[in-house]
Design an enzyme around this catalytic site. Structure first.
Site, mmCIF file in Angstrom:
data_model
loop_
_atom_site.group_PDB
_atom_site.id
_atom_site.type_symbol
_atom_site.label_atom_id
_atom_site.label_comp_id
_atom_site.label_asym_id
_atom_site.label_seq_id
_atom_site.Cartn_x
_atom_site.Cartn_y
_atom_site.Cartn_z
ATOM 1 N N LEU A 88 46.027 38.663 36.886
ATOM 2 C CA LEU A 88 47.109 39.602 36.606
ATOM 3 C C LEU A 88 47.901 39.106 35.413
ATOM 4 C CD1 LEU A 88 48.606 40.233 40.189
ATOM 5 C CD2 LEU A 88 46.712 41.438 39.049
ATOM 6 N N ASN A 118 50.892 34.674 28.951
ATOM 7 C CA ASN A 118 50.887 34.718 27.484
ATOM 8 C C ASN A 118 52.224 34.261 26.907
ATOM 9 O OD1 ASN A 118 48.691 37.275 28.008
ATOM 10 N ND2 ASN A 118 48.152 35.709 26.517
ATOM 11 N N ASP A 124 45.957 28.170 27.471
ATOM 12 C CA ASP A 124 45.136 29.038 26.619
ATOM 13 C C ASP A 124 45.618 28.827 25.179
ATOM 14 O OD1 ASP A 124 44.131 31.209 25.140
ATOM 15 O OD2 ASP A 124 44.606 32.741 26.610
ATOM 16 N N GLY A 153 38.487 35.472 27.073
ATOM 17 C CA GLY A 153 37.980 36.563 26.249
ATOM 18 C C GLY A 153 39.097 37.170 25.428
HETATM 19 O O1 OSB Z 1 45.469 35.739 27.012
HETATM 20 O O2 OSB Z 1 43.536 35.734 27.854
HETATM 21 C C1 OSB Z 1 44.375 36.274 27.115
HETATM 22 C C2 OSB Z 1 43.017 39.616 25.816
HETATM 23 C C3 OSB Z 1 43.501 39.600 24.527
HETATM 24 C C4 OSB Z 1 44.280 38.548 24.102
HETATM 25 C C5 OSB Z 1 44.580 37.498 24.987
HETATM 26 C C6 OSB Z 1 44.080 37.491 26.282
HETATM 27 C C7 OSB Z 1 43.319 38.592 26.715
HETATM 28 C C8 OSB Z 1 42.822 38.747 28.076
HETATM 29 C C9 OSB Z 1 41.612 39.624 28.300
HETATM 30 O O3 OSB Z 1 43.366 38.279 29.050
HETATM 31 C C10 OSB Z 1 40.367 38.838 28.438
HETATM 32 C C11 OSB Z 1 39.118 39.686 28.322
HETATM 33 O O4 OSB Z 1 38.739 40.305 29.317
HETATM 34 O O5 OSB Z 1 38.510 39.719 27.236
HETATM 35 MG MG MG Z 2 45.388 33.999 28.203
#
Ligand code: OSB
Ligand code: MG
Length: 373
Positions: free
Chosen positions: A163, A192, A240, A292
């Site tokens: 989520l 994020n 991340d 991703g």
């Molecule tokens: O923080 O993981 C992230 C997508 C775009 C930019 C950052 C993120 C994400 C996702 C989606 O969480 C991951 C995916 O399904 O490609």
């Molecule tokens: Mg992330």
């Protein structure tokens, strides 16, 4: 191999639904594909940078300039003996720009592996051929909408739900999903970078919900803050945005700033650096998973090959094509009993379908390096 020409295909592909994170909302996948024409073979790669520099300081138009004006000319100048393993050191004098470096290195690597008829999975040393698939669920307008969306994904067979959270969309969302789907659901959250260390009590409140991990709660440059937070919450911390290199991974691990790392090849400058991070983490008993960037099939194929390595012990953000697009630009990736299959063909194992590529292409640039420069 000698680089003879490069083609940039700029694409805009509608997403099946808006994807909202703490930093913004995406309705389209905007990207460019790099097709690199070498003396031996052609290679494809996808740029992961977004149009706006929100997730990272890199952005699509900037990545294009760095790639075409700074990276490719240096690689061309290297001459006829250039191989994918030379890219990292050749571009080391350029600071940052990992996503631009990733697309250059990956396209060259794809060409090289096609020339040698070896798959990226085998080249990287991965064993697994099916990758357990998680799904990343954006911030919704309401809890009922969230529950409906999660229900669909669980019914499709995704083995882990992530989520997206932000202040005001965290504990209620997590509680509602836990109450509806029970303790067996593998659940994690991704902020994020939307919190500050002073929000420790909001983050500690998530400890009651048996989350697999909290991804990137604090700003990317706040490694010390993550270390402090990790001492004050029970839920494992995953980084991340903070991890751009194997050196960053080693630093974060030494400072005890994370328990888990999300490896995104694009964020760290390519598959070789991604594998180095995998190896550093394995040596320290830190589990990893493959993140991703809502990639098309071209980017997803290569990420799946990386996720076949042994320390990718947690499900990745490697969802089926239809989670993102009505029409992917490659043969679609399907969910098979909660997993996605790693392509087995040479290189990344996929190419864009020409008609679909043409349908979503907004602009093409051709660079001929055989012309006198
Ligand atoms: O923080 O993981 C992230 C997508 C775009 C930019 C950052 C993120 C994400 C996702 C989606 O969480 C991951 C995916 O399904 O490609
Ligand atoms: Mg992330």
């Amino acid at each position: 191999m000698k680089i003879e020409a490069a083609e940039l295909h700029h694409l805009q592909i509608p997403l099946v639904g808006a994807f909202r994170t703490s930093f913004g909302t995406a309705n389209f996948k905007d990207t460019f594909l790099l097709r690199l024409i070498t003396t031996e073979a052609e290679g494809w790669a996808e740029c992961a940078a977004d149009p706006e520099p929100y997730y990272s300081s890199e952005f699509l138009a900037g990545a294009e300039i760095v790639l075409t004006e700074h990276l490719l000319p240096r690689l061309v100048e290297f001459g006829p003996d250039l191989g994918a393993s030379d890219v990292h050191s050749t571009l080391e004098s350029i600071t940052g720009h990992q996503m631009a470096k990733h697309v250059a290195e990956t396209a060259l690597l794809d060409a090289e592996l096609r020339a040698h008829n070896v798959s990226l999975r085998r080249h990287l040393g991965g064993q697994r051929t099916q990758i357990p698939a998680g799904v990343s669920v954006g911030i919704m307008d309401s809890i009922p909408e969230l529950l409906d969306r999660v229900e669909e994904y669980v019914a499709e067979g995704y083995v882990r739900i992530k989520l997206k959270i932000e202040p005001g969309w965290d504990i209620e969302a997590v509680r509602a999903v836990r109450e509806k789907f029970g303790d067996e659901l593998t659940l994690q959250v991704d902020a994020n970078a939307a919190y500050r260390l002073s929000d420790v009590s909001a983050l500690a409140a998530l400890d009651d919900f048996d989350l697999l991990l909290i991804e990137q709660p604090l700003p990317e440059d706040d490694v010390r803050g993550h270390a402090e937070l990790a001492r004050r919450v029970r839920t494992p911390i995953c980084l991340d945005e903070s991890i751009r290199s194997a050196r960053d991974a080693a630093t974060a691990i030494a400072l005890r700033a994370c328990d888990v790392i999300n490896i995104k090849p694009a964020r760290v400058g390519g598959y070789y650096e991604a594998r180095r991070i995998h190896d550093v983490c394995a040596a320290h008993g830190i589990p990893v998973w493959c993140g991703g960037m809502l990639e098309t099939g071209v980017g997803r194929a290569a990420n799946l090959a990386l996720a076949s390595l042994p320390n990718f012990v947690l499900p990745g953000d490697v969802s089926a094509s239809r989670r993102y697009f009505d029409q992917d630009i490659t043969e679609p990736f399907e969910l098979e009993q909660g997993t996605v299959r790693v392509p087995e063909g040479p290189g990344i194992g996929v190419v864009p379908i020409p008609e679909v590529l043409a349908q979503f292409t907004t602009r093409t640039t051709y660079l001929d390096f055989n012309k006198s420069r």
